[in-house]
Scaffold this active site. Structure first.
Site, PDB file in Angstrom:
ATOM      1  N   GLU A 129      26.716  47.500  38.578  1.00  0.00           N
ATOM      2  CA  GLU A 129      27.901  48.345  38.420  1.00  0.00           C
ATOM      3  C   GLU A 129      27.515  49.701  37.820  1.00  0.00           C
ATOM      4  O   GLU A 129      28.011  50.742  38.250  1.00  0.00           O
ATOM      5  CB  GLU A 129      28.937  47.608  37.554  1.00  0.00           C
ATOM      6  CG  GLU A 129      30.187  48.383  37.206  1.00  0.00           C
ATOM      7  CD  GLU A 129      31.016  48.839  38.401  1.00  0.00           C
ATOM      8  OE1 GLU A 129      30.729  48.431  39.540  1.00  0.00           O
ATOM      9  OE2 GLU A 129      31.936  49.652  38.184  1.00  0.00           O
ATOM     10  N   LYS A 144      39.520  56.102  47.745  1.00  0.00           N
ATOM     11  CA  LYS A 144      39.752  54.984  46.843  1.00  0.00           C
ATOM     12  C   LYS A 144      40.108  53.690  47.561  1.00  0.00           C
ATOM     13  O   LYS A 144      39.595  52.634  47.265  1.00  0.00           O
ATOM     14  CB  LYS A 144      40.847  55.336  45.845  1.00  0.00           C
ATOM     15  CG  LYS A 144      40.980  54.264  44.783  1.00  0.00           C
ATOM     16  CD  LYS A 144      41.387  54.817  43.477  1.00  0.00           C
ATOM     17  CE  LYS A 144      41.311  53.770  42.397  1.00  0.00           C
ATOM     18  NZ  LYS A 144      39.949  53.575  41.875  1.00  0.00           N
ATOM     19  N   ARG A 189      42.959  59.119  47.972  1.00  0.00           N
ATOM     20  CA  ARG A 189      42.761  58.268  49.153  1.00  0.00           C
ATOM     21  C   ARG A 189      41.878  58.932  50.210  1.00  0.00           C
ATOM     22  O   ARG A 189      41.470  58.296  51.173  1.00  0.00           O
ATOM     23  CB  ARG A 189      44.111  57.916  49.784  1.00  0.00           C
ATOM     24  CG  ARG A 189      45.044  57.193  48.836  1.00  0.00           C
ATOM     25  CD  ARG A 189      46.339  56.878  49.537  1.00  0.00           C
ATOM     26  NE  ARG A 189      46.151  55.853  50.527  1.00  0.00           N
ATOM     27  CZ  ARG A 189      46.267  54.551  50.299  1.00  0.00           C
ATOM     28  NH1 ARG A 189      46.605  54.130  49.114  1.00  0.00           N
ATOM     29  NH2 ARG A 189      46.078  53.682  51.244  1.00  0.00           N
ATOM     30  N   TRP A 245      40.616  60.981  55.124  1.00  0.00           N
ATOM     31  CA  TRP A 245      39.237  60.490  54.953  1.00  0.00           C
ATOM     32  C   TRP A 245      38.744  60.250  56.377  1.00  0.00           C
ATOM     33  O   TRP A 245      39.225  59.355  57.065  1.00  0.00           O
ATOM     34  CB  TRP A 245      39.226  59.208  54.130  1.00  0.00           C
ATOM     35  CG  TRP A 245      37.843  58.737  53.810  1.00  0.00           C
ATOM     36  CD1 TRP A 245      37.055  59.162  52.776  1.00  0.00           C
ATOM     37  CD2 TRP A 245      37.073  57.747  54.509  1.00  0.00           C
ATOM     38  NE1 TRP A 245      35.844  58.504  52.805  1.00  0.00           N
ATOM     39  CE2 TRP A 245      35.814  57.629  53.846  1.00  0.00           C
ATOM     40  CE3 TRP A 245      37.306  56.952  55.627  1.00  0.00           C
ATOM     41  CZ2 TRP A 245      34.830  56.751  54.262  1.00  0.00           C
ATOM     42  CZ3 TRP A 245      36.305  56.075  56.045  1.00  0.00           C
ATOM     43  CH2 TRP A 245      35.079  55.981  55.369  1.00  0.00           C
ATOM     44  N   ASN A 293      46.975  56.745  59.356  1.00  0.00           N
ATOM     45  CA  ASN A 293      45.964  56.142  58.480  1.00  0.00           C
ATOM     46  C   ASN A 293      45.481  54.872  59.167  1.00  0.00           C
ATOM     47  O   ASN A 293      46.302  54.038  59.528  1.00  0.00           O
ATOM     48  CB  ASN A 293      46.604  55.820  57.113  1.00  0.00           C
ATOM     49  CG  ASN A 293      45.681  55.007  56.224  1.00  0.00           C
ATOM     50  OD1 ASN A 293      44.466  55.041  56.387  1.00  0.00           O
ATOM     51  ND2 ASN A 293      46.265  54.284  55.286  1.00  0.00           N
ATOM     52  N   GLY A 294      44.164  54.726  59.327  1.00  0.00           N
ATOM     53  CA  GLY A 294      43.640  53.517  59.976  1.00  0.00           C
ATOM     54  C   GLY A 294      42.722  53.902  61.126  1.00  0.00           C
ATOM     55  O   GLY A 294      42.251  55.039  61.214  1.00  0.00           O
ATOM     56  N   LYS A 343      28.172  53.280  39.688  1.00  0.00           N
ATOM     57  CA  LYS A 343      28.915  54.399  39.090  1.00  0.00           C
ATOM     58  C   LYS A 343      28.095  55.682  39.165  1.00  0.00           C
ATOM     59  O   LYS A 343      28.605  56.735  39.531  1.00  0.00           O
ATOM     60  CB  LYS A 343      29.239  54.111  37.611  1.00  0.00           C
ATOM     61  CG  LYS A 343      30.306  53.080  37.339  1.00  0.00           C
ATOM     62  CD  LYS A 343      31.727  53.547  37.576  1.00  0.00           C
ATOM     63  CE  LYS A 343      32.192  53.159  38.951  1.00  0.00           C
ATOM     64  NZ  LYS A 343      32.747  51.844  39.121  1.00  0.00           N
ATOM     65  N   HIS A 387       8.500  42.037  41.311  1.00  0.00           N
ATOM     66  CA  HIS A 387       8.259  41.596  42.689  1.00  0.00           C
ATOM     67  C   HIS A 387       8.338  42.752  43.693  1.00  0.00           C
ATOM     68  O   HIS A 387       8.455  42.523  44.885  1.00  0.00           O
ATOM     69  CB  HIS A 387       9.246  40.490  43.063  1.00  0.00           C
ATOM     70  CG  HIS A 387       9.079  39.256  42.224  1.00  0.00           C
ATOM     71  ND1 HIS A 387       7.994  38.420  42.333  1.00  0.00           N
ATOM     72  CD2 HIS A 387       9.847  38.755  41.227  1.00  0.00           C
ATOM     73  CE1 HIS A 387       8.102  37.436  41.450  1.00  0.00           C
ATOM     74  NE2 HIS A 387       9.221  37.627  40.761  1.00  0.00           N
TER      75      HIS A 387
HETATM   76  C1  F6R Z   1      33.690  51.915  43.014  1.00  0.00           C
HETATM   77  C2  F6R Z   1      34.934  51.433  43.604  1.00  0.00           C
HETATM   78  C3  F6R Z   1      34.843  50.697  44.893  1.00  0.00           C
HETATM   79  C4  F6R Z   1      35.926  49.621  44.999  1.00  0.00           C
HETATM   80  C5  F6R Z   1      35.881  48.950  46.368  1.00  0.00           C
HETATM   81  C6  F6R Z   1      36.894  47.812  46.477  1.00  0.00           C
HETATM   82  O1  F6R Z   1      33.902  52.582  41.807  1.00  0.00           O
HETATM   83  O2  F6R Z   1      35.997  51.661  43.089  1.00  0.00           O
HETATM   84  O3  F6R Z   1      33.578  50.148  45.080  1.00  0.00           O
HETATM   85  O4  F6R Z   1      35.721  48.678  43.986  1.00  0.00           O
HETATM   86  O5  F6R Z   1      36.143  49.893  47.361  1.00  0.00           O
HETATM   87  O6  F6R Z   1      38.183  48.278  46.289  1.00  0.00           O
HETATM   88  P1  F6R Z   1      39.372  47.287  45.972  1.00  0.00           P
HETATM   89  O7  F6R Z   1      39.118  46.684  44.633  1.00  0.00           O
HETATM   90  O8  F6R Z   1      40.601  48.142  45.993  1.00  0.00           O
HETATM   91  O9  F6R Z   1      39.365  46.245  47.041  1.00  0.00           O
END
Ligand code: F6R
Length: 623
Positions: free
Chosen positions: A492, A618, A27, A78, A104-105, A496, A515
């Site tokens: 995607e 995350k 997190r 974070w 957190n927040g 990654k 373009h």
């Molecule tokens: C990238 C990734 C992020 C999440 C995004 C949304 O690998 O994991 O881009 O997809 O932060 O997160 P959720 O799905 O938890 O709303």
């Protein structure tokens, strides 16, 4: 975004808290800290906090162990306000040093509160928004003499999103928490209680938990748990039981969580489909609290999500429009509510969120509900805020995803979205029953095909290492191109690689390249093309072959992800990754997988941290 843990019980608090932080480190990992209330009459707070990953704090604690304690809090950060440093790490202390607090927040009115506190002579020891809450709590505690009362008074002054946990130096038996917009769950052990951002923190000790609602204050002590509203009125959380165990939160012999989670995809997709298609081929979405008539009334679909989940939404647009003929728009959740979208009771808003806590998506859900649209969420986290605030929910069953970069959450989101699209088609009678069954049969066959793709990944790994180590050529970037559902897969794949390798990677609709972006291509630039099936003399296939030729003519090194046996593509590409044949709309379940492995291996070759890439977290619980 920030992991928080609180504990009261019979075990060593520092051990439980550090163990919990280890499981929550995904997190945030800019800094970590703990505060313990020393056991015994005298009490007293013991605090240690360090910039950097949890390992730094652990090393410090090994050198200077803290005294015995059975009550404590811990935080992994974070950063939002203030750089990652020892002084900005949580916990923060009140001016008299008698209260320790973690958060957190974002406290949105912190500047005004800070000015007020400074004018009262309080000196700040950090640049964080959090510290205002610590000072306010310290002041209230002196007046109230009770941590729960003091927290209630402080919450009435705070604006924004916050989960707060606090302990007091003279109360070695109590942790108090408060929750508005950011997650907080309670773990119920035997004579021991836990507070955490996520059940992963305490799953080693108990699977019994309570989910807290919005604007609630919770107090844990050795005798139990009590919950009240921000207005002080008695309240309750919602009990639930966690249905996975601690092994799911371990690496199980893999180098990284991401490598493990990538390989769990066949099972995760199969689990997501399990029990949702009955013997007669009807889709049964039990948890979805919307009637067939509600689905028939839908005349427009909006999909809102962020990051990888947004890419799942982009794929879903193609499927929903093709299968149901209902117009479908996909929008980044962070943009949605600010442009005043046209919504009404017959609009279905599908919110996709693995964590169920992403603040941008939550705010978009609230906006949609204010406009009277119906909201169906697709989430991997039972009891999280977005499903709770939606009219209906369909849970993916990916199990816990620890790696910050999403793999199995993405594929299970696709599976769940396909189910929603086919369900819409079924209840509206848009497709013949045998047409829907044919797609469902293919969907059910997908986990076996994903497993086949995973078995064939070794050449991808070698090629990725080679690309990474020759990164000096080709402009130090990697481009991804695709058409139709291959376009979101290209986005995607690029995401990654960007997040893991810290490299300029970009996905394009293949037709758009000419373009403008084609100017990025130079000698040796890797261009990864997601090629649709050549079957049925596909027009799409012909077009992307032309796009491949265009980049090759400019020196690109073309890596093609194509269907097995696609000789035309093999003739044009420098490297080919074959995937089993699949209907066009379901192909992303297969074509995304080699791109995940490509990113892991590329980033590993550059020595990057795969599970915890820099600057990321995350669960993004700030806007
Ligand atoms: C990238 C990734 C992020 C999440 C995004 C949304 O690998 O994991 O881009 O997809 O932060 O997160 P959720 O799905 O938890 O709303």
């Amino acid at each position: 975004m920030c992991g928080i843990v609180g504990y009261v019980g019979r075990r060593s608090a520092v051990d439980v808290v550090i163990d919990g932080l280890r499981r929550l480190e995904y997190r945030g990992y800019d800094s970590a800290g703990v505060a313990l209330v020393a056991d015994g009459e005298a009490g007293g707070l013991e605090v240690d906090k360090r910039a950097g990953k949890l390992a730094n704090l652990e090393a410090a604690l090994a050198d200077h162990p803290l005294p015995e304690s059975f009550c404590g809090i811990g935080h992994t950060r974070w950063a939002t306000h203030g750089v990652p440093s020892d002084r900005n790490a949580h916990p923060h202390l009140s001016a008299d040093g008698r209260i320790a607090l973690i958060h957190n927040g974002i406290i949105e009115n912190f500047a005004q509160l800070r000015a007020e506190l400074e004018s009262d002579g309080i000196e700040f020891a950090s640049d964080t928004d959090t510290e205002v809450a610590a000072h306010l709590l310290g002041r209230e505690y002196v007046m109230e003499g009770n941590l729960t009362e003091a927290m209630t008074r402080v919450c009435s002054r705070l604006e924004g999103a916050f989960t707060l946990l606090a302990v007091a130096a003279d109360d070695p038996d109590t942790v108090v928490g408060a929750r508005r917009n950011s997650p907080l769950v309670v773990g119920l052990g035997r004579d021991e209680y836990f507070l955490a951002s996520d059940v992963a923190a305490f799953i080693a000790y108990t699977t019994d938990a309570i989910e807290l609602g919005q604007d609630q204050i919770v107090t844990i002590d050795r005798s139990g748990v009590s919950v009240r509203g921000f207005d002080g009125s008695p309240s309750e959380g919602k009990p639930f039981s966690v249905d996975w165990d601690i092994t799911a939160a371990e690496k199980g012999g893999y180098e990284t969580f991401m490598a493990k989670e990538l390989r769990e995809q066949p099972q995760a997709v199969a689990d997501t489909l399990r029990g949702r298609i009955d013997e007669s081929g009807q889709i049964v979405l039990d948890e979805v609290r919307m009637s067939d008539q509600d689905f028939r009334d839908v005349d427009k679909v909006f999909i809102i999500a962020c990051g990888t989940s947004y890419h799942a939404g982009l794929v879903t647009k193609y499927a929903i429009e093709h299968w149901t003929r209902i117009p479908c728009e996909v929008e980044l959740a962070s943009e949605f509510r600010y442009r005043d979208p046209v919504l009404d009771r017959s609009t279905l808003v599908v919110a996709i969120s693995q964590s169920g806590e992403t603040m941008d998506t939550l705010m978009a859900v609230r906006h949609a509900k204010d406009q009277k649209a119906r909201v169906l969420s697709i989430s991997n986290t039972v009891g999280s805020t977005i499903p709770r605030e939606s009219d209906a929910v369909l849970y993916t069953r990916a199990g816990i995803e620890v790696a910050v970069a999403s793999t199995k959450a993405f594929l299970t989101q696709l599976a769940a979205c396909y189910l929603v699209g086919l369900h819409l088609a079924q209840v509206r009678g848009i497709k013949y029953a045998d047409e829907v069954s044919a797609v469902l049969d293919e969907l059910v066959a997908a986990p076996g095909k994903i497993a086949q793709v995973i078995e064939g990944l070794e050449p991808v790994r070698q090629m990725a290492r080679d690309c990474a180590l020759n990164g000096g050529s080709g402009g130090g970037r990697v481009l991804f191109i695709g058409r139709h559902v291959g376009y979101p897969v290209a986005l995607e794949g690029a995401l990654k690689l960007k997040e893991l390798a810290y490299l300029h990677a970009e996905g394009f609709a293949a037709g758009e390249l000419k373009h403008g972006p084609i100017s990025l291509v130079e000698e040796g630039t890797p261009v990864i093309a997601i090629v649709p099936s050549p079957r049925g003399r596909s027009l799409l296939h012909d077009k992307i072959i032309s796009n491949i030729q265009e980049v090759k003519a400019r020196g690109a090194r073309v890596i093609a992800v194509c269907e097995e046996g696609d000789r035309i593509t093999s003739a044009h590409a420098d490297f080919v990754i074959e995937t089993p044949a699949s209907p066009t709309l379901l192909a992303p379940l297969l074509t995304a997988v080699p791109l995940q492995e490509f990113a892991i291996e590329f980033a590993t070759a550059l020595g990057r941290d795969i599970d915890q890439p820099r600057n990321l977290a995350k669960s993004v619980t700030v806007e």
